[in-house]
Enzyme design. Structure first.
Site, PDB file in Angstrom:
ATOM      1  N   HIS A  55       0.856  -1.179   0.000  1.00 42.09           N
ATOM      2  CA  HIS A  55       0.000   0.000   0.000  1.00 42.09           C
ATOM      3  C   HIS A  55       0.899   1.238   0.000  1.00 42.09           C
ATOM      4  CE1 HIS A  55      -3.880  -2.016   1.805  1.00 42.09           C
ATOM      5  NE2 HIS A  55      -3.387  -2.686   0.775  1.00 42.09           N
ATOM      6  N   GLU A  57       1.034   3.842   1.851  1.00 39.82           N
ATOM      7  CA  GLU A  57       1.545   4.258   3.161  1.00 39.82           C
ATOM      8  C   GLU A  57       2.725   3.382   3.591  1.00 39.82           C
ATOM      9  OE1 GLU A  57      -1.565   3.464   2.266  1.00 39.82           O
ATOM     10  OE2 GLU A  57      -3.033   4.274   3.660  1.00 39.82           O
ATOM     11  N   CYS A  85      -6.097   1.878   5.723  1.00 40.11           N
ATOM     12  CA  CYS A  85      -6.706   0.632   6.188  1.00 40.11           C
ATOM     13  C   CYS A  85      -6.100   0.286   7.551  1.00 40.11           C
ATOM     14  CB  CYS A  85      -6.449  -0.484   5.160  1.00 40.11           C
ATOM     15  SG  CYS A  85      -4.752  -1.141   5.239  1.00 40.11           S
ATOM     16  N   CYS A  88      -2.248  -0.283   7.514  1.00 37.92           N
ATOM     17  CA  CYS A  88      -1.462   0.948   7.367  1.00 37.92           C
ATOM     18  C   CYS A  88      -1.574   1.835   8.601  1.00 37.92           C
ATOM     19  CB  CYS A  88      -1.902   1.696   6.118  1.00 37.92           C
ATOM     20  SG  CYS A  88      -1.462   0.794   4.609  1.00 37.92           S
TER      21      CYS A  88
END
Lengths: 151, 151
Positions: A55, A57, A85, A88
């Site tokens: 992801h 992040e 999410c 993260c």
């Protein structure tokens, strides 16, 4: 607020690059909160990297650790186009991010102001300040458009 | 149960290597659940990698994705010596891990049977089966000993 807009626009550039590569359009920027310098930029790369953890992040935190030579990104702020999410959000806490700024809210898969609301759990020892809804409509429109074309 | 012991002993070897390198002693093994083949091994590397996301589970998932050439590790089982934290629990769901086996319970920072109990949230669409307490005392003793020497 001017600076926050500036960094979110940088994160949006990342999200657009993700979309152009068929990745879920989320972009992130890591900023030294004291100097304003951008330390790292990333966008979601789960498909092309064959990495479900890639992801935006996570990638920006990993790059930031490399740049700073430390696993704790003290005094850093993270800008991301979508509400993080739960994975993260926990990573943001472990990284000791000072402030989290995000664009669109994610009622379905978000983990900051939705779902497990990660920063309300004692399991996470460091709690960043967080601010959602920055350039919300532009950030959200990228997501809506992406998933519309997938159907 | 014989096989589960075998794989957890492999994960324990990783945890011991982590301890020897001054890292929090957690080890993980990724197994093809259909053939029994070990696909990847990893241990916690947060300090040496300057990466707060470099928990054993994240590293083993990332390696697994590379080996399999896919971001979804279908039919794979993950063995780890400690109850996964919320970040790792979410990553395990994203990776579509079939079964999670873990050693020691972590009431303070765990995210499977403690804290946010990640697999009870609708935000995670894939829910692995999970089994805790495998070689619990040996897995836990490594952690206790590590933190005792840090004080």
């Amino acid at each position: 607020m001017k600076d926050q807009n500036k960094y979110m626009i940088e994160a949006l550039e990342g999200a657009k690059m993700a979309a152009a590569q068929g990745e879920v359009p989320v972009g992130a920027v890591l900023v030294n909160g004291l100097t304003g310098e951008i330390i790292a930029r990333a966008f979601n790369c789960t498909e092309q990297n064959n990495d479900p953890t890639a992801h935006a992040e996570i990638l920006v935190i990993r790059q930031g650790g490399k740049v700073l030579g430390a696993p704790r990104l003290v005094d850093c702020d993270l800008y991301v186009t979508l509400e993080p999410c739960p994975m993260c959000a926990a990573a943001i806490s472990f990284a000791r991010i000072r402030r989290l700024y995000y664009g669109a809210y994610d009622p379905k898969s978000g983990g900051v102001e939705h779902g497990p609301r990660m920063f309300s759990h004692a399991a996470l020892h460091h709690l960043p300040e967080f601010y959602g809804g920055i350039h919300e409509s532009e950030c959200g429109a990228l997501m809506t458009e992406f998933f519309r074309t997938k159907r």
